[in-house]
Design an enzyme around this catalytic site. Structure first.
Site, PDB file in Angstrom:
ATOM      1  N   LEU A   1     -26.482  33.675 -12.920  1.00 25.98           N
ATOM      2  CA  LEU A   1     -26.558  34.345 -14.212  1.00 25.98           C
ATOM      3  C   LEU A   1     -26.265  35.831 -14.000  1.00 25.98           C
ATOM      4  O   LEU A   1     -26.769  36.433 -13.047  1.00 25.98           O
ATOM      5  CB  LEU A   1     -27.949  34.180 -14.833  1.00 25.98           C
ATOM      6  CG  LEU A   1     -28.016  34.757 -16.247  1.00 25.98           C
ATOM      7  CD1 LEU A   1     -27.315  33.827 -17.241  1.00 25.98           C
ATOM      8  CD2 LEU A   1     -29.449  34.989 -16.679  1.00 25.98           C
TER       9      LEU A   1
ATOM     10  N   LYS B   1     -26.352  31.107 -20.138  1.00 30.28           N
ATOM     11  CA  LYS B   1     -27.828  31.053 -20.175  1.00 30.28           C
ATOM     12  C   LYS B   1     -28.273  29.930 -21.107  1.00 30.28           C
ATOM     13  O   LYS B   1     -28.661  30.162 -22.254  1.00 30.28           O
ATOM     14  CB  LYS B   1     -28.379  32.421 -20.620  1.00 30.28           C
ATOM     15  CG  LYS B   1     -29.841  32.630 -20.260  1.00 30.28           C
ATOM     16  CD  LYS B   1     -30.195  34.104 -20.340  1.00 30.28           C
ATOM     17  CE  LYS B   1     -31.673  34.378 -20.184  1.00 30.28           C
ATOM     18  NZ  LYS B   1     -32.256  33.961 -18.921  1.00 30.28           N
TER      19      LYS B   1
ATOM     20  N   TYR C   1     -30.125  30.821 -24.789  1.00 32.23           N
ATOM     21  CA  TYR C   1     -31.299  31.645 -25.096  1.00 32.23           C
ATOM     22  C   TYR C   1     -31.191  32.994 -24.425  1.00 32.23           C
ATOM     23  O   TYR C   1     -30.322  33.221 -23.580  1.00 32.23           O
ATOM     24  CB  TYR C   1     -32.592  30.938 -24.660  1.00 32.23           C
ATOM     25  CG  TYR C   1     -32.873  30.986 -23.168  1.00 32.23           C
ATOM     26  CD1 TYR C   1     -32.151  30.210 -22.262  1.00 32.23           C
ATOM     27  CD2 TYR C   1     -33.854  31.829 -22.648  1.00 32.23           C
ATOM     28  CE1 TYR C   1     -32.416  30.261 -20.899  1.00 32.23           C
ATOM     29  CE2 TYR C   1     -34.122  31.887 -21.292  1.00 32.23           C
ATOM     30  CZ  TYR C   1     -33.394  31.096 -20.421  1.00 32.23           C
ATOM     31  OH  TYR C   1     -33.643  31.162 -19.071  1.00 32.23           O
TER      32      TYR C   1
ATOM     33  N   ARG D   1     -24.742  39.071 -24.364  1.00 27.74           N
ATOM     34  CA  ARG D   1     -24.702  37.926 -23.427  1.00 27.74           C
ATOM     35  C   ARG D   1     -24.962  36.624 -24.172  1.00 27.74           C
ATOM     36  O   ARG D   1     -24.346  35.599 -23.869  1.00 27.74           O
ATOM     37  CB  ARG D   1     -25.716  38.114 -22.295  1.00 27.74           C
ATOM     38  CG  ARG D   1     -25.609  37.001 -21.247  1.00 27.74           C
ATOM     39  CD  ARG D   1     -26.468  37.239 -20.025  1.00 27.74           C
ATOM     40  NE  ARG D   1     -27.884  37.272 -20.351  1.00 27.74           N
ATOM     41  CZ  ARG D   1     -28.842  37.591 -19.492  1.00 27.74           C
ATOM     42  NH1 ARG D   1     -28.528  37.910 -18.241  1.00 27.74           N
ATOM     43  NH2 ARG D   1     -30.105  37.597 -19.866  1.00 27.74           N
TER      44      ARG D   1
ATOM     45  N   GLU E   1     -29.375  32.643  -6.268  1.00 29.66           N
ATOM     46  CA  GLU E   1     -30.287  33.536  -7.003  1.00 29.66           C
ATOM     47  C   GLU E   1     -31.668  32.904  -6.994  1.00 29.66           C
ATOM     48  O   GLU E   1     -31.874  31.849  -6.391  1.00 29.66           O
ATOM     49  CB  GLU E   1     -29.778  33.759  -8.430  1.00 29.66           C
ATOM     50  CG  GLU E   1     -29.620  32.495  -9.250  1.00 29.66           C
ATOM     51  CD  GLU E   1     -29.027  32.738 -10.638  1.00 29.66           C
ATOM     52  OE1 GLU E   1     -29.173  33.839 -11.185  1.00 29.66           O
ATOM     53  OE2 GLU E   1     -28.418  31.784 -11.181  1.00 29.66           O
TER      54      GLU E   1
ATOM     55  N   ARG F   1     -28.504  11.503 -33.647  1.00 27.81           N
ATOM     56  CA  ARG F   1     -28.157  11.667 -32.237  1.00 27.81           C
ATOM     57  C   ARG F   1     -26.743  11.146 -31.948  1.00 27.81           C
ATOM     58  O   ARG F   1     -26.436   9.980 -32.187  1.00 27.81           O
ATOM     59  CB  ARG F   1     -29.170  10.933 -31.357  1.00 27.81           C
ATOM     60  CG  ARG F   1     -28.943  11.185 -29.880  1.00 27.81           C
ATOM     61  CD  ARG F   1     -30.052  10.573 -29.032  1.00 27.81           C
ATOM     62  NE  ARG F   1     -29.839  10.862 -27.620  1.00 27.81           N
ATOM     63  CZ  ARG F   1     -29.071  10.132 -26.822  1.00 27.81           C
ATOM     64  NH1 ARG F   1     -28.468   9.049 -27.279  1.00 27.81           N
ATOM     65  NH2 ARG F   1     -28.903  10.473 -25.557  1.00 27.81           N
TER      66      ARG F   1
HETATM   67  N1  PDD Z   1     -34.540  34.618 -16.655  1.00 27.12           N
HETATM   68  N2  PDD Z   1     -31.017  34.328 -13.024  1.00 27.12           N
HETATM   69  C1  PDD Z   1     -31.614  33.359 -13.737  1.00 27.12           C
HETATM   70  C2  PDD Z   1     -31.372  31.937 -13.364  1.00 27.12           C
HETATM   71  C3  PDD Z   1     -32.452  33.704 -14.818  1.00 27.12           C
HETATM   72  O1  PDD Z   1     -33.032  32.722 -15.544  1.00 27.12           O
HETATM   73  C4  PDD Z   1     -32.661  35.056 -15.125  1.00 27.12           C
HETATM   74  C5  PDD Z   1     -33.531  35.494 -16.271  1.00 27.12           C
HETATM   75  C6  PDD Z   1     -32.023  36.038 -14.336  1.00 27.12           C
HETATM   76  C7  PDD Z   1     -32.176  37.507 -14.602  1.00 27.12           C
HETATM   77  O2  PDD Z   1     -31.474  37.898 -15.759  1.00 27.12           O
HETATM   78  P1  PDD Z   1     -31.988  39.127 -16.646  1.00 27.12           P
HETATM   79  O3  PDD Z   1     -32.107  40.286 -15.727  1.00 27.12           O
HETATM   80  O4  PDD Z   1     -30.948  39.296 -17.651  1.00 27.12           O
HETATM   81  O5  PDD Z   1     -33.336  38.716 -17.216  1.00 27.12           O
HETATM   82  C8  PDD Z   1     -31.201  35.637 -13.302  1.00 27.12           C
HETATM   83  C9  PDD Z   1     -35.339  34.915 -17.830  1.00 27.12           C
HETATM   84  C10 PDD Z   1     -36.174  36.124 -17.675  1.00 27.12           C
HETATM   85  C11 PDD Z   1     -36.110  33.674 -18.233  1.00 27.12           C
HETATM   86  O6  PDD Z   1     -35.501  32.620 -18.235  1.00 27.12           O
HETATM   87  O7  PDD Z   1     -37.298  33.767 -18.581  1.00 27.12           O
END
Ligand code: PDD
Length: 301
Positions: A205, A147, A33, A52, A180, A100
């Site tokens: 990420l 992601k 996503y 990405r 993170e 499944r």
């Molecule tokens: N999350 N690290 C993780 C684990 C994340 O889920 C996200 C983003 C980031 C930051 O990435 P970016 O700057 O590209 O948004 C870092 C999104 C916002 C979410 O899952 O809602």
């Protein structure tokens, strides 16, 4: 009011937007996503987010079924249909639906879903006070650079934060280093004006907002150090903050109940937030989705 949702080539009222119970996104979290910020009726860093997503799908061995450019008009139409001035677009691609089975389907079509959420990102009042974080063990898998929608560890971390009266959680690896935040990248600023954030690897990420913020550091009197840092080092920092598409730069004012400096958003984080928002607005202006009339109307109201 009902939103318009995109499902597999159709724009539908949200009540009618449905996917199969056999969808592998639902059964196996077999899906990737993206979250795109929308500011002033334009999409921020659209190409970077689409690229990405394509990379995530490639790393998961999805059959190549689209080029990133193909979805840009769809994202724009969705913003227009929903008259979204500020907020987020969520886009998810799953490996599709079949009976499944752990094995990848031979010929299922991917499921593609997009929806919008209205949100106040630029003038978020939370940024004025900053957020509090706790630390929890990072129990995620070894490919956090992809992601995927397998976000239960992030939900558990946020639930633990809420139980302990904090706003968010930072994740700590087996060696005691912060990887993170639960849904954002994590940073501290040291006494000698160095912005420290974990280096890119499979442990985090590769945030799109992170790229923007790191490029803006050269416009400040700060220096960048991409390396791991511990909770102890964070406790001694002069500032801390996190970055994400949904919050841009968010000051962090305490970690595990210990105030960072005076417990208020730090001046460096606020400068980086301002610069990041300016860059985001510029990027949004380069990818407008709402008509100029709607963009202006909303801003002046
Ligand atoms: N999350 N690290 C993780 C684990 C994340 O889920 C996200 C983003 C980031 C930051 O990435 P970016 O700057 O590209 O948004 C870092 C999104 C916002 C979410 O899952 O809602």
């Amino acid at each position: 009011m009902s939103r318009t949702v995109y499902v597999n080539g159709e724009f539908l009222p949200e009540e009618d937007a449905k996917i199969s119970v056999f969808d592998r996104g639902f059964l196996f979290a077999d899906a990737a996503y993206e979250v795109f910020p929308v500011l002033d009726g334009g999409i921020v860093d659209a190409d970077a987010h689409l690229a990405r997503l394509a990379r995530s799908l490639d790393e998961l061995d999805f059959p190549a079924h689209y080029t990133p450019d193909e979805y840009l008009p769809v994202l724009k139409t969705l913003v227009r249909n929903n008259k979204l001035h500020e907020g987020l677009i969520y886009m998810q691609v799953t490996r599709g639906a079949q009976d499944r089975s752990f094995n990848f389907p031979k010929n299922a079509d991917p499921t593609v879903v997009m929806f919008t959420q209205q949100d106040t990102i630029a003038d978020d009042p939370v940024a004025k006070t900053g957020i509090t974080v706790i630390t929890v063990p990072d129990i995620r898998w070894q490919r956090c650079d992809i992601k995927t929608v397998a976000l239960l560890p992030a939900c558990l971390a946020k639930a633990e934060a809420s139980r302990r009266g904090a706003d968010d959680a930072w994740l700590v690896d087996d060696e005691g280093f912060i990887t993170e935040g639960s849904s954002n990248n994590a940073y501290i600023i040291t006494k000698d004006n160095k912005v420290v954030t974990r280096h890119l690897s499979k442990a985090i990420l590769h945030g799109i907002t992170r790229v923007s913020v790191l490029s803006l550091i050269s416009q400040t009197n700060l220096e960048l150090e991409e390396r791991p840092f511990t909770i102890e080092e964070a406790n001694g920092a002069i500032e801390a903050f996190s970055t994400s598409a949904s919050a841009f730069v968010m000051p962090v004012v305490s970690i595990n109940g210990n105030k960072i400096a005076d417990g208020k958003p730090g001046p460096h984080a606020m400068v980086l937030r301002k610069l990041c928002l300016e860059a985001a607005r510029q990027s949004a202006a380069e990818t407008p989705a709402l008509s100029p009339r709607h963009r202006i109307k909303k801003r002046s109201s």
